[in-house]
Structures are given as structure tokens and as C-alpha cells.
Write a protein that holds these residues in place. Structure first.
Motif, PDB file in Angstrom:
ATOM      1  N   ASP A 294     -22.610  34.691  73.261  1.00  0.00           N
ATOM      2  CA  ASP A 294     -21.248  34.407  73.729  1.00  0.00           C
ATOM      3  C   ASP A 294     -21.021  35.014  75.107  1.00  0.00           C
ATOM      4  OD1 ASP A 294     -20.652  33.033  71.398  1.00  0.00           O
ATOM      5  OD2 ASP A 294     -19.788  34.791  70.399  1.00  0.00           O
ATOM      6  N   TRP A 295     -21.506  36.248  75.287  1.00  0.00           N
ATOM      7  CA  TRP A 295     -21.343  36.922  76.584  1.00  0.00           C
ATOM      8  C   TRP A 295     -22.103  36.179  77.671  1.00  0.00           C
ATOM      9  CZ3 TRP A 295     -24.710  39.475  79.946  1.00  0.00           C
ATOM     10  CH2 TRP A 295     -24.116  40.253  80.926  1.00  0.00           C
ATOM     11  N   LEU A 296     -23.340  35.764  77.370  1.00  0.00           N
ATOM     12  CA  LEU A 296     -24.128  35.016  78.344  1.00  0.00           C
ATOM     13  C   LEU A 296     -23.448  33.708  78.716  1.00  0.00           C
ATOM     14  CD1 LEU A 296     -27.725  35.552  76.890  1.00  0.00           C
ATOM     15  CD2 LEU A 296     -26.835  36.494  79.022  1.00  0.00           C
ATOM     16  N   ALA A 297     -22.867  33.020  77.724  1.00  0.00           N
ATOM     17  CA  ALA A 297     -22.174  31.762  78.004  1.00  0.00           C
ATOM     18  C   ALA A 297     -20.984  31.997  78.926  1.00  0.00           C
ATOM     19  CB  ALA A 297     -21.714  31.123  76.695  1.00  0.00           C
ATOM     20  N   GLN A 298     -20.247  33.070  78.698  1.00  0.00           N
ATOM     21  CA  GLN A 298     -19.111  33.391  79.569  1.00  0.00           C
ATOM     22  C   GLN A 298     -19.576  33.653  80.993  1.00  0.00           C
ATOM     23  OE1 GLN A 298     -17.234  36.741  77.703  1.00  0.00           O
ATOM     24  NE2 GLN A 298     -16.607  35.579  75.881  1.00  0.00           N
ATOM     25  N   LYS A 299     -20.713  34.346  81.129  1.00  0.00           N
ATOM     26  CA  LYS A 299     -21.218  34.651  82.460  1.00  0.00           C
ATOM     27  C   LYS A 299     -21.712  33.389  83.161  1.00  0.00           C
ATOM     28  CE  LYS A 299     -20.109  38.843  82.530  1.00  0.00           C
ATOM     29  NZ  LYS A 299     -19.022  39.256  83.470  1.00  0.00           N
ATOM     30  N   ARG A 300     -22.312  32.471  82.410  1.00  0.00           N
ATOM     31  CA  ARG A 300     -22.735  31.204  83.027  1.00  0.00           C
ATOM     32  C   ARG A 300     -21.522  30.437  83.535  1.00  0.00           C
ATOM     33  NH1 ARG A 300     -26.255  30.892  78.511  1.00  0.00           N
ATOM     34  NH2 ARG A 300     -28.401  31.397  79.088  1.00  0.00           N
ATOM     35  N   GLN A 301     -20.461  30.422  82.746  1.00  0.00           N
ATOM     36  CA  GLN A 301     -19.242  29.754  83.179  1.00  0.00           C
ATOM     37  C   GLN A 301     -18.686  30.377  84.453  1.00  0.00           C
ATOM     38  OE1 GLN A 301     -16.850  30.126  79.641  1.00  0.00           O
ATOM     39  NE2 GLN A 301     -17.442  28.099  78.868  1.00  0.00           N
ATOM     40  N   ALA A 302     -18.922  31.687  84.626  1.00  0.00           N
ATOM     41  CA  ALA A 302     -18.439  32.393  85.818  1.00  0.00           C
ATOM     42  C   ALA A 302     -19.410  32.279  86.989  1.00  0.00           C
ATOM     43  CB  ALA A 302     -18.195  33.860  85.489  1.00  0.00           C
ATOM     44  N   GLY A 303     -20.516  31.527  86.808  1.00  0.00           N
ATOM     45  CA  GLY A 303     -21.439  31.303  87.911  1.00  0.00           C
ATOM     46  C   GLY A 303     -22.638  32.219  87.959  1.00  0.00           C
ATOM     47  N   PHE A 304     -22.865  33.026  86.921  1.00  0.00           N
ATOM     48  CA  PHE A 304     -24.015  33.924  86.891  1.00  0.00           C
ATOM     49  C   PHE A 304     -25.235  33.208  86.312  1.00  0.00           C
ATOM     50  CE2 PHE A 304     -20.633  36.987  87.232  1.00  0.00           C
ATOM     51  CZ  PHE A 304     -21.180  38.062  87.903  1.00  0.00           C
ATOM     52  N   ASP A 305     -26.406  33.557  86.825  1.00  0.00           N
ATOM     53  CA  ASP A 305     -27.677  33.074  86.296  1.00  0.00           C
ATOM     54  C   ASP A 305     -28.589  34.267  86.045  1.00  0.00           C
ATOM     55  OD1 ASP A 305     -27.284  30.211  86.400  1.00  0.00           O
ATOM     56  OD2 ASP A 305     -27.322  30.430  88.587  1.00  0.00           O
ATOM     57  N   LEU A 306     -29.568  34.068  85.181  1.00  0.00           N
ATOM     58  CA  LEU A 306     -30.524  35.144  84.905  1.00  0.00           C
ATOM     59  C   LEU A 306     -31.300  35.496  86.169  1.00  0.00           C
ATOM     60  CD1 LEU A 306     -31.856  36.956  82.700  1.00  0.00           C
ATOM     61  CD2 LEU A 306     -33.611  35.198  82.530  1.00  0.00           C
ATOM     62  N   LYS A 307     -31.323  36.774  86.507  1.00  0.00           N
ATOM     63  CA  LYS A 307     -32.087  37.247  87.661  1.00  0.00           C
ATOM     64  C   LYS A 307     -33.455  37.761  87.223  1.00  0.00           C
ATOM     65  CE  LYS A 307     -32.016  40.711  91.374  1.00  0.00           C
ATOM     66  NZ  LYS A 307     -33.121  41.570  90.870  1.00  0.00           N
ATOM     67  N   ILE A 308     -33.470  38.567  86.160  1.00  0.00           N
ATOM     68  CA  ILE A 308     -34.731  39.166  85.726  1.00  0.00           C
ATOM     69  C   ILE A 308     -34.558  39.726  84.316  1.00  0.00           C
ATOM     70  CG2 ILE A 308     -34.327  41.545  86.529  1.00  0.00           C
ATOM     71  CD1 ILE A 308     -37.586  39.523  87.013  1.00  0.00           C
ATOM     72  N   LEU A 309     -35.654  39.859  83.605  1.00  0.00           N
ATOM     73  CA  LEU A 309     -35.668  40.612  82.347  1.00  0.00           C
ATOM     74  C   LEU A 309     -36.393  41.920  82.608  1.00  0.00           C
ATOM     75  CD1 LEU A 309     -34.961  37.820  81.057  1.00  0.00           C
ATOM     76  CD2 LEU A 309     -36.349  38.512  79.123  1.00  0.00           C
ATOM     77  N   GLU A 310     -35.850  42.993  82.047  1.00  0.00           N
ATOM     78  CA  GLU A 310     -36.444  44.311  82.238  1.00  0.00           C
ATOM     79  C   GLU A 310     -36.476  45.041  80.914  1.00  0.00           C
ATOM     80  OE1 GLU A 310     -35.007  45.362  86.738  1.00  0.00           O
ATOM     81  OE2 GLU A 310     -33.524  45.524  85.152  1.00  0.00           O
ATOM     82  N   TRP A 311     -37.424  45.959  80.777  1.00  0.00           N
ATOM     83  CA  TRP A 311     -37.480  46.740  79.552  1.00  0.00           C
ATOM     84  C   TRP A 311     -36.926  48.144  79.722  1.00  0.00           C
ATOM     85  CZ3 TRP A 311     -40.342  51.080  80.254  1.00  0.00           C
ATOM     86  CH2 TRP A 311     -41.426  51.038  81.132  1.00  0.00           C
ATOM     87  N   LYS A 312     -36.670  48.557  80.931  1.00  0.00           N
ATOM     88  CA  LYS A 312     -36.105  49.880  81.163  1.00  0.00           C
ATOM     89  C   LYS A 312     -34.751  49.699  81.829  1.00  0.00           C
ATOM     90  CE  LYS A 312     -37.008  54.331  83.416  1.00  0.00           C
ATOM     91  NZ  LYS A 312     -37.920  55.093  84.285  1.00  0.00           N
ATOM     92  N   PRO A 313     -33.668  49.958  81.108  1.00  0.00           N
ATOM     93  CA  PRO A 313     -32.352  49.704  81.676  1.00  0.00           C
ATOM     94  C   PRO A 313     -32.111  50.470  82.974  1.00  0.00           C
ATOM     95  CG  PRO A 313     -32.182  50.050  79.325  1.00  0.00           C
ATOM     96  CD  PRO A 313     -33.584  50.390  79.708  1.00  0.00           C
ATOM     97  N   PHE A 314     -31.506  49.790  83.931  1.00  0.00           N
ATOM     98  CA  PHE A 314     -31.189  50.386  85.219  1.00  0.00           C
ATOM     99  C   PHE A 314     -29.658  50.426  85.376  1.00  0.00           C
ATOM    100  CE2 PHE A 314     -35.507  48.979  85.754  1.00  0.00           C
ATOM    101  CZ  PHE A 314     -36.080  49.997  86.496  1.00  0.00           C
ATOM    102  N   GLY A 315     -29.185  50.870  86.539  1.00  0.00           N
ATOM    103  CA  GLY A 315     -27.778  50.852  86.834  1.00  0.00           C
ATOM    104  C   GLY A 315     -26.966  51.664  85.831  1.00  0.00           C
ATOM    105  N   LEU A 316     -25.786  51.160  85.506  1.00  0.00           N
ATOM    106  CA  LEU A 316     -24.890  51.887  84.614  1.00  0.00           C
ATOM    107  C   LEU A 316     -25.397  51.953  83.188  1.00  0.00           C
ATOM    108  CD1 LEU A 316     -21.439  50.549  85.874  1.00  0.00           C
ATOM    109  CD2 LEU A 316     -22.580  52.666  86.471  1.00  0.00           C
ATOM    110  N   LEU A 317     -26.364  51.105  82.843  1.00  0.00           N
ATOM    111  CA  LEU A 317     -26.882  51.119  81.477  1.00  0.00           C
ATOM    112  C   LEU A 317     -27.913  52.224  81.255  1.00  0.00           C
ATOM    113  CD1 LEU A 317     -27.301  47.315  80.706  1.00  0.00           C
ATOM    114  CD2 LEU A 317     -25.373  48.802  80.257  1.00  0.00           C
ATOM    115  N   ALA A 318     -28.407  52.825  82.306  1.00  0.00           N
ATOM    116  CA  ALA A 318     -29.489  53.800  82.167  1.00  0.00           C
ATOM    117  C   ALA A 318     -29.063  55.004  81.327  1.00  0.00           C
ATOM    118  CB  ALA A 318     -29.950  54.266  83.551  1.00  0.00           C
ATOM    119  N   ALA A 319     -27.781  55.359  81.374  1.00  0.00           N
ATOM    120  CA  ALA A 319     -27.314  56.548  80.665  1.00  0.00           C
ATOM    121  C   ALA A 319     -26.851  56.240  79.243  1.00  0.00           C
ATOM    122  CB  ALA A 319     -26.164  57.192  81.434  1.00  0.00           C
ATOM    123  N   ARG A 320     -26.893  54.981  78.859  1.00  0.00           N
ATOM    124  CA  ARG A 320     -26.395  54.613  77.517  1.00  0.00           C
ATOM    125  C   ARG A 320     -27.352  55.086  76.422  1.00  0.00           C
ATOM    126  NH1 ARG A 320     -21.009  52.728  77.550  1.00  0.00           N
ATOM    127  NH2 ARG A 320     -20.666  51.847  79.600  1.00  0.00           N
TER     128      ARG A 320
END
Length: 320
Positions: A294-320
Motif C-alpha cells: 500500500d505504501w509503495l502504491a502511494q509513493k508511485r502515485q506521488a511520482g516515486f520509482d524504485l532507485k535501489i534495493l539495499e540490505w543495510k539501511p541508510f539515512g534515517l532508518l540506520a538507527a531503527r
């Protein structure tokens, strides 16, 4: 130290005026000088590589204290187990594990006309930059550029040269994600009714997206099943995490008004966590994966596309 000594970084030195006795000494990147007798069973010398250390460690440390694929010895866990008086050494020497080569071997490339593929590729490629090869089908992935960051020859033709169908739906009907530890390659297959979209790339690097239209939904479903069968064995099917690596993060991007925006999402247990502040817990992992769709569908509607898949979270997710 009875069990282990490890040097960390190179800021200071360890100088032993007398004898040194320990079961495992890892100098790592540290200056260690011993002026007396050394009684050390396992010693990794200064300047050792991560791959070499992990491979040697596999012969005498218990599983979980090293990762041959990532070239790591997990020293924090080693000393935590020692402090808890838990076993860290195997009772007997074990066969040495070695990392499989990232690049295809000569045997895997046997019978494949690499020079011919390089000459016919749609963008400039190098015979020394082969990401993947499957001898059975003749498939080859090469590092590319421009429109094709990853160039894929399926054994008969280069993919992506035909016009790509428009993607009108935003919610995927199904998703199949594969990961290959050799080369850290991924393959994500999405089906949108009668359209199949394939993302192929490597961790924290580049990817190419391909899209194929079929005459019916049933034909598209059969195409997904064929792709699953094609890559099973070489790749591992995954859902929310990469074994031995960590959570699977999907990073999306869009370019608008002269700037790029990024967001990403992971499933942590039964919780969907995103870089733009979503944190929603579900009853089970299957429900969390539906929430991700559902989240991915919302992002597609907002104009987002997949950039990359990663196994080590970066950015704000790194501390989760």
C-alpha cells in the motif's frame, strides 16, 4: 588474557614487557609488541585482510562470530560471549571456509562468447566487468552505463531494447525478490496484472528496470513463474531481510522542480518503518508486507520509482 586479545584501530600501541599467553591474538590494525615469550595458538598479524581473517576464524571460532561472505570477525560478540562464560572456540579444528568469488568463474563462462557480447552491447561495457553468468541459459549481466546501468543478455538477446509498455497500475499484484550473496546482486520481479516489471542490480549500486507486456494476466503469471524457476538456485528468495546481512531496504526517488527527493522502507518484524516518518505495526509479517505494498502504491502515485534495493539501511532508518 586467557582467551583473546584484539587490537582496535591504530591510535595507540600494546607493549608487553614479558611473556604473552592467549588463545587468540588479532593484531588487526594495531601495533602490538611482545618482548618476552609468545604462547599464542591463533594469531592474525597486523595488516591482515578482513576476508583472510574471517576465513581463518572459521577453523576455530564457533559459528556466529565470523562472516566469511562479508569478511568480518565479530569481535564485540566474541568478547560478550567470553564475558558471559559462553563457548567461543570449537572443540576441534573445522574445515576452512572461503568466500565464493563475486565475479563468474571460467567454468561458469565456458561456452559464452563474452567478446561478442561486449561488441554488440547497447552501451559500452567491459569484459572485465561481468556481474553474473549462467552457463545453462547463457545469461550474462555486465556493468553498463546511461540507460542500461546493468546490461542483461538473456542467452538470446539483450533485454530492454524493445519499447517499454506504460505502467498504469500503482499497486503490484505480486512481488518476488531474489538476492545473490556473490556480487550482492538482487532481482525484484513485480507483476501489475498483465505487465511484468523486473529490477536487476546490486546492493548500494546501480540497477536496470525492464518492463514486459503480456496478452493476459494468466500469461504474465506464467512468465513470473518461469523467472522464479530460472533464478532459483543461483539466487535466494527473500522477503523482509537478507540472511547474514540485515533488513531489506527499498529506496525510492523522484526528480521534480530541479531537485531529487528520496524515501525508503523496511519491514522490521511486523512493523513497517519508512524514512518519511511512518511506523505502523501489524498483526503478522504477511500483513506488514501488504502494508508495504500500500505504501509503495502511494509513493508511485506521488511520482516515486524504485532507485535501489539495499540490505543495510541508510539515512534515517540506520538507527531503527
Amino acid at each position: 588474557m586467557r582467551d583473546a586479545i584484539q587490537g582496535v584501530y591504530n591510535d595507540e600501541s600494546l607493549v608487553v614487557a614479558g611473556a604473552l599467553e592467549t588463545r587468540f591474538l588479532d593484531e588487526n590494525d594495531h601495533d602490538i609488541a611482545v618482548h618476552g615469550e609468545e604462547r599464542v595458538k591463533h594469531r592474525f598479524e597486523l595488516g591482515r585482510s578482513g576476508e583472510e581473517a574471517a576465513s581463518l576464524a572459521s577453523t576455530f571460532l564457533v559459528p556466529g562470530l565470523y562472516d566469511v561472505d562479508q569478511g568480518e570477525v565479530h569481535h564485540d560478540e566474541l568478547f560478550e560471549r567470553i564475558s558471559r562464560n559462553e563457548p567461543v572456540f570449537t572443540e576441534a579444528p573445522q574445515p576452512r571456509q572461503v568466500k565464493e568469488p563475486d565475479a563468474p568463474t571460467d567454468e561458469e563462462l565456458q561456452g559464452i562468447d563474452v567478446a561478442g557480447l561486449v561488441a554488440r552491447a547497447p552501451v559500452p561495457v567491459s569484459a572485465r566487468a561481468i556481474l553474473y553468468a549462467q552457463r545453462k541459459t547463457g545469461e550474462v549481466w555486465l556493468t553498463g552505463s546511461g540507460q542500461f546501468p546493468v546490461v542483461i543478455f538473456d542467452g538470446e538477446k539483450f533485454l530492454g531494447l524493445e519499447p517499454s509498455p506504460a505502467l498504469e497500475a500503482t499497486r503490484a499484484s505480486e512481488r518476488v525478490t531474489f538476492w545473490r550473496k556473490r556480487g550482492d546482486l538482487f532481482l525484484e520481479i513485480e507483476r501489475f496484472e498483465a505487465i511484468v516489471q523486473v529490477h536487476a542490480g546490486y546492493n548500494n549500486g546501480s540497477k536496470t528496470t525492464l518492463r514486459f507486456a503480456f496478452d493476459s494476466t494468466d500469461e504474465a503469471v506464467r512468465a513470473v513463474r518461469r523467472l522464479e524457476a530460472r533464478y532459483t538456485g543461483d539466487f535466494l528468495r527473500v522477503t523482509t531481510g537478507i540472511p547474514g546481512r540485515g533488513l531489506l531496504e527499498r529506496e525510492l526517488s523522484k526528480y521534480a522542480n530541479g531537485k531529487s527527493d528520496y524515501t525508503s522502507a523496511i519491514i522490521q518484524g511486523t512493523t513497517l518503518v519508512t524514512r518519511d516518518g511512518v511506523s505502523k505495526t501489524f498483526d503478522d509479517e504477511a500483513s506488514a508486507l501488504m502494508g508495504l505494498e500500500d505504501w509503495l502504491a502511494q509513493k508511485r502515485q506521488a511520482g516515486f520509482d524504485l532507485k535501489i534495493l539495499e540490505w543495510k539501511p541508510f539515512g534515517l532508518l540506520a538507527a531503527r
